[in-house]
Design a protein around this motif. Structure first.
Motif, PDB file in Angstrom:
ATOM      1  N   ARG A 179       0.691  -1.268   0.002  1.00  0.00           N
ATOM      2  CA  ARG A 179       0.106  -0.025   0.191  1.00  0.00           C
ATOM      3  C   ARG A 179       0.671   1.130  -0.086  1.00  0.00           C
ATOM      4  O   ARG A 179       2.027   1.230   0.553  1.00  0.00           O
ATOM      5  CB  ARG A 179      -0.867   0.091   1.308  1.00  0.00           C
ATOM      6  CG  ARG A 179      -2.005  -1.168   1.215  1.00  0.00           C
ATOM      7  CD  ARG A 179      -3.095  -0.501   0.157  1.00  0.00           C
ATOM      8  NE  ARG A 179      -3.902   0.802   0.465  1.00  0.00           N
ATOM      9  CZ  ARG A 179      -4.799   0.665   1.326  1.00  0.00           C
ATOM     10  NH1 ARG A 179      -5.087  -0.133   2.026  1.00  0.00           N
ATOM     11  NH2 ARG A 179      -5.190   1.992   1.574  1.00  0.00           N
ATOM     12  N   PHE A 180       0.301   2.468  -0.734  1.00  0.00           N
ATOM     13  CA  PHE A 180       1.127   3.420  -0.832  1.00  0.00           C
ATOM     14  C   PHE A 180      -0.034   4.591  -0.546  1.00  0.00           C
ATOM     15  O   PHE A 180      -1.226   4.568  -0.286  1.00  0.00           O
ATOM     16  CB  PHE A 180       1.537   4.011  -2.163  1.00  0.00           C
ATOM     17  CG  PHE A 180       2.578   2.976  -2.704  1.00  0.00           C
ATOM     18  CD1 PHE A 180       3.902   3.377  -2.561  1.00  0.00           C
ATOM     19  CD2 PHE A 180       2.236   1.637  -3.262  1.00  0.00           C
ATOM     20  CE1 PHE A 180       4.764   2.369  -3.177  1.00  0.00           C
ATOM     21  CE2 PHE A 180       3.239   0.652  -3.740  1.00  0.00           C
ATOM     22  CZ  PHE A 180       4.578   0.863  -3.653  1.00  0.00           C
ATOM     23  N   ASP A 181       0.809   5.789   0.062  1.00  0.00           N
ATOM     24  CA  ASP A 181      -0.075   6.939   0.505  1.00  0.00           C
ATOM     25  C   ASP A 181      -0.971   7.315  -0.739  1.00  0.00           C
ATOM     26  O   ASP A 181      -0.607   7.426  -2.073  1.00  0.00           O
ATOM     27  CB  ASP A 181       0.649   8.123   0.862  1.00  0.00           C
ATOM     28  CG  ASP A 181      -0.154   9.481   1.294  1.00  0.00           C
ATOM     29  OD1 ASP A 181      -0.938   9.832   0.665  1.00  0.00           O
ATOM     30  OD2 ASP A 181       0.121   9.698   2.607  1.00  0.00           O
ATOM     31  N   ASP A 182      -2.244   7.700  -0.532  1.00  0.00           N
ATOM     32  CA  ASP A 182      -3.166   7.801  -1.817  1.00  0.00           C
ATOM     33  C   ASP A 182      -2.683   9.133  -2.412  1.00  0.00           C
ATOM     34  O   ASP A 182      -3.294   9.494  -3.703  1.00  0.00           O
ATOM     35  CB  ASP A 182      -4.624   8.031  -1.331  1.00  0.00           C
ATOM     36  CG  ASP A 182      -5.050   6.603  -1.355  1.00  0.00           C
ATOM     37  OD1 ASP A 182      -4.734   5.529  -1.633  1.00  0.00           O
ATOM     38  OD2 ASP A 182      -6.490   6.540  -1.151  1.00  0.00           O
ATOM     39  N   ARG A 183      -1.796   9.977  -1.929  1.00  0.00           N
ATOM     40  CA  ARG A 183      -1.215  11.102  -2.618  1.00  0.00           C
ATOM     41  C   ARG A 183      -0.386  10.615  -3.930  1.00  0.00           C
ATOM     42  O   ARG A 183      -0.271  11.333  -4.746  1.00  0.00           O
ATOM     43  CB  ARG A 183      -0.420  12.048  -1.884  1.00  0.00           C
ATOM     44  CG  ARG A 183      -1.446  12.952  -0.897  1.00  0.00           C
ATOM     45  CD  ARG A 183      -0.566  13.749  -0.015  1.00  0.00           C
ATOM     46  NE  ARG A 183      -0.022  12.586   1.124  1.00  0.00           N
ATOM     47  CZ  ARG A 183       0.750  13.126   2.180  1.00  0.00           C
ATOM     48  NH1 ARG A 183       1.123  14.455   1.975  1.00  0.00           N
ATOM     49  NH2 ARG A 183       1.387  12.309   2.739  1.00  0.00           N
ATOM     50  N   MET A 184       0.136   9.586  -3.952  1.00  0.00           N
ATOM     51  CA  MET A 184       0.844   8.982  -4.937  1.00  0.00           C
ATOM     52  C   MET A 184       0.008   8.590  -6.297  1.00  0.00           C
ATOM     53  O   MET A 184       0.493   8.478  -7.383  1.00  0.00           O
ATOM     54  CB  MET A 184       1.583   7.692  -4.754  1.00  0.00           C
ATOM     55  CG  MET A 184       2.598   7.845  -3.592  1.00  0.00           C
ATOM     56  SD  MET A 184       3.753   9.120  -4.020  1.00  0.00           S
ATOM     57  CE  MET A 184       4.526   8.477  -5.605  1.00  0.00           C
ATOM     58  N   CYS A 185      -1.315   8.382  -6.106  1.00  0.00           N
ATOM     59  CA  CYS A 185      -2.060   8.168  -7.084  1.00  0.00           C
ATOM     60  C   CYS A 185      -3.260   8.921  -7.532  1.00  0.00           C
ATOM     61  O   CYS A 185      -4.086   8.671  -8.526  1.00  0.00           O
ATOM     62  CB  CYS A 185      -2.612   6.515  -7.315  1.00  0.00           C
ATOM     63  SG  CYS A 185      -3.685   6.226  -5.986  1.00  0.00           S
ATOM     64  N   ARG A 186      -3.588   9.902  -6.570  1.00  0.00           N
ATOM     65  CA  ARG A 186      -4.742  10.765  -6.759  1.00  0.00           C
ATOM     66  C   ARG A 186      -4.353  11.921  -6.471  1.00  0.00           C
ATOM     67  O   ARG A 186      -3.635  12.644  -5.596  1.00  0.00           O
ATOM     68  CB  ARG A 186      -5.798  10.489  -5.623  1.00  0.00           C
ATOM     69  CG  ARG A 186      -6.387   8.915  -5.543  1.00  0.00           C
ATOM     70  CD  ARG A 186      -7.476   8.840  -4.633  1.00  0.00           C
ATOM     71  NE  ARG A 186      -7.894   7.491  -4.744  1.00  0.00           N
ATOM     72  CZ  ARG A 186      -8.899   6.951  -5.580  1.00  0.00           C
ATOM     73  NH1 ARG A 186      -9.288   7.810  -6.446  1.00  0.00           N
ATOM     74  NH2 ARG A 186      -9.102   5.830  -5.681  1.00  0.00           N
ATOM     75  N   ALA A 187      -4.825  13.114  -7.631  1.00  0.00           N
ATOM     76  CA  ALA A 187      -4.549  14.574  -7.426  1.00  0.00           C
ATOM     77  C   ALA A 187      -5.182  15.106  -6.306  1.00  0.00           C
ATOM     78  O   ALA A 187      -6.552  14.708  -6.108  1.00  0.00           O
ATOM     79  CB  ALA A 187      -4.824  15.260  -8.797  1.00  0.00           C
ATOM     80  N   GLY A 188      -4.606  16.009  -5.676  1.00  0.00           N
ATOM     81  CA  GLY A 188      -5.269  16.544  -4.294  1.00  0.00           C
ATOM     82  C   GLY A 188      -4.522  17.956  -4.021  1.00  0.00           C
ATOM     83  O   GLY A 188      -3.675  18.384  -4.837  1.00  0.00           O
ATOM     84  N   ARG A 189      -4.811  18.785  -3.196  1.00  0.00           N
ATOM     85  CA  ARG A 189      -4.084  19.878  -2.834  1.00  0.00           C
ATOM     86  C   ARG A 189      -2.674  19.751  -2.706  1.00  0.00           C
ATOM     87  O   ARG A 189      -2.386  18.884  -1.756  1.00  0.00           O
ATOM     88  CB  ARG A 189      -4.788  20.470  -1.720  1.00  0.00           C
ATOM     89  CG  ARG A 189      -4.248  21.951  -1.264  1.00  0.00           C
ATOM     90  CD  ARG A 189      -5.182  22.708  -0.267  1.00  0.00           C
ATOM     91  NE  ARG A 189      -6.631  22.921  -0.703  1.00  0.00           N
ATOM     92  CZ  ARG A 189      -7.507  23.548  -0.146  1.00  0.00           C
ATOM     93  NH1 ARG A 189      -7.244  23.758   1.038  1.00  0.00           N
ATOM     94  NH2 ARG A 189      -8.654  23.548  -0.611  1.00  0.00           N
ATOM     95  N   GLY A 190      -1.910  20.604  -3.067  1.00  0.00           N
ATOM     96  CA  GLY A 190      -0.340  20.551  -3.006  1.00  0.00           C
ATOM     97  C   GLY A 190       0.357  19.557  -3.875  1.00  0.00           C
ATOM     98  O   GLY A 190      -0.430  19.147  -4.929  1.00  0.00           O
TER      99      GLY A 190
END
Length: 464
Positions: free
Chosen positions: A437-448
């Motif tokens: 598992r990876f932090d979802d920031r690695m595959c989903r666009a979001g703030r920052g």
């Protein structure tokens, strides 16, 4: 932000699958590339499909009834649309030299480039005025036309990639000089399971980069994406792409989130870091460029992460200079990508070079992060603040207004990544092993910062 699906403008129609939620930016100039109402694309095909895919050419061209969508007028986003979406000036403040590293010969490239530039009112850029040059990867004359049927087929596919590169660099830096550096087809791999063949191929790209810099390149763009190995991620091959003061950009890949580099389609090959395409974008001395989808509505542009854009971690490779520790921490201190993004879908480009099937010349609709890399290279060359550039370091130092943050979209491509709906490996390495598992920031666009789009898309040339 608002929800939209397949919105259209008169200059282009969304012919590839996009994202549902997009980030809005006000138009800075009215679009002028009226291309009419094109036929609806029904699908896409790889520019370099079949066995040619091993060459690392990943772009996709729109199709109708299984045939390439080809028009006598532009279809998709043109140079004026891109400049308006990024807020770029019509005249570049710095006239740098952009080198595009490509594979195979392309005898009509200068003529095809002239068609694109004339369509969008860009200044002429040909060999006669010294604005456009072609050379082989040693600095010698441009490659001769292909001789065998196999060479013609490879050259035909790679020519689309090459035309896309020079067109996109022209769009973001209309005043820049262009240099096409050609790698002979014979330097490409012949066996997709042979790591040594890819190492040799990567070394040819390294030689091409050094030749481009010796020829005066301020920025170098590589649209090809190859499997990484210890030999390409470290040592002499990696050092060939380490040049402070020269911006080197590379496509982040078109296989979506790739975890630690081993979650792409296919079986991991001995000698490779993974089966996903990770080189050269994984190098800390290279700016990894992701992709966005662009639509327009009510005089505003809206962008979201392109669903196929690459992102991931590269264990054993150090982070780029000045990449925040909070970013590299998502990859346990190793290289995290991407760094920045540009439009990678529904792009108009022109080519006449079809030595294999002799099809008519025409305008095509392309998608791929290979279109985004030369756009960013053009911005580096247009801005001209290159003295301290070392990979993406100056982008990470830039003030936040230099980028438009992308907060929507994801790059999970089942069954190749995120099979559980999150950033995870496609499969366990052992039968009783759970998915990584990876932090979802690695595959989903979001703030920052996020994996699919990095810092976002440039807002003007403030970062360059």
């Amino acid at each position: 932000m608002y929800r939209t699906r397949n919105k259209r403008r008169r200059s282009g129609r969304s012919v590839f699958a996009g994202v549902a939620v997009l980030t809005a930016m006000t138009l800075t100039a009215p679009p002028a590339s009226a291309a009419g109402d094109p036929p609806r694309a029904q699908g896409s095909q790889a520019v370099c499909g079949g066995t040619l895919a091993m060459f690392g050419c990943r772009s996709q061209v729109a199709t109708v009834d299984g045939a390439i969508l080809r028009g006598t007028k532009p279809i998709g986003w043109g140079a004026d649309d891109l400049r308006a979406a990024y807020g770029l000036p019509a005249r570049s403040p710095h006239r740098g030299t952009i080198a595009l590293i490509n594979v195979g010969s392309y005898p009509t490239l200068s003529d095809d480039l002239a068609v694109y530039r004339k369509q969008y009112g860009l200044p002429a850029c040909g060999p006669g005025d010294g604005c456009f040059r072609q050379m082989d990867f040693t600095g010698g004359p441009a490659l001769p036309a292909p001789g065998t049927d196999d060479e013609k087929l490879i050259a035909q596919g790679s020519a689309i990639e090459t035309a896309l590169d020079v067109d996109m660099a022209s769009a973001t830096c209309p005043s820049c000089r262009l240099l096409s550096v050609q790698i002979p087809i014979g330097n490409g791999p012949t066996d997709p399971t042979n790591a040594a063949g890819y190492d040799r191929y990567a070394a040819a790209f390294g030689k091409a980069v050094r030749t481009a810099i010796d020829a005066g390149a301020d920025a170098v763009s590589i649209s090809y994406a190859l499997p990484g190995s210890e030999n390409t991620l470290h040592g002499p091959i990696a050092e060939a792409l380490d040049h402070r003061g020269v911006a080197i950009t590379a496509a982040a890949g078109d296989l979506g989130f790739n975890g630690n580099g081993n979650t792409g389609p296919g079986v991991t090959i001995p000698g490779f870091t993974g089966s996903a395409a990770v080189w050269p974008q994984a190098l800390p001395t290279v700016t990894a460029v992701g992709g966005t989808t662009l639509v327009g509505k009510n005089h505003r542009y809206l962008q979201g992460a392109w669903a196929q854009g690459g992102s991931g971690c590269t264990p054993g490779v150090t982070p780029p200079e000045d990449q925040p520790a909070t970013v590299s921490a998502l990859c346990r201190g190793s290289r995290a990508s991407t760094d920045v993004s540009a439009v990678a879908e529904n792009l108009a480009m022109y080519t006449s070079y079809r030595p294999a099937d002799h099809a008519e010349a025409g305008w095509l609709v392309l998608a791929g992060t290979s279109a985004a890399a030369p756009q960013i290279a053009g911005m580096y060359a247009a801005g001209g603040k290159l003295r301290d550039v070392h990979g993406p370091n100056t982008l990470y130092r830039a003030p936040s207004p230099a980028f438009s943050d992308i907060e929507s979209g994801a790059n999970l491509i089942p069954p190749f990544s995120g099979t559980d709906g999150h950033c995870s490996a496609t499969r366990a390495q052992k039968p009783d092993e759970s998915l990584t598992r990876f932090d979802d920031r690695m595959c989903r666009a979001g703030r920052g910062w996020d994996g699919p789009t990095g810092l976002g898309v440039p807002h003007g040339l403030l970062a360059f």
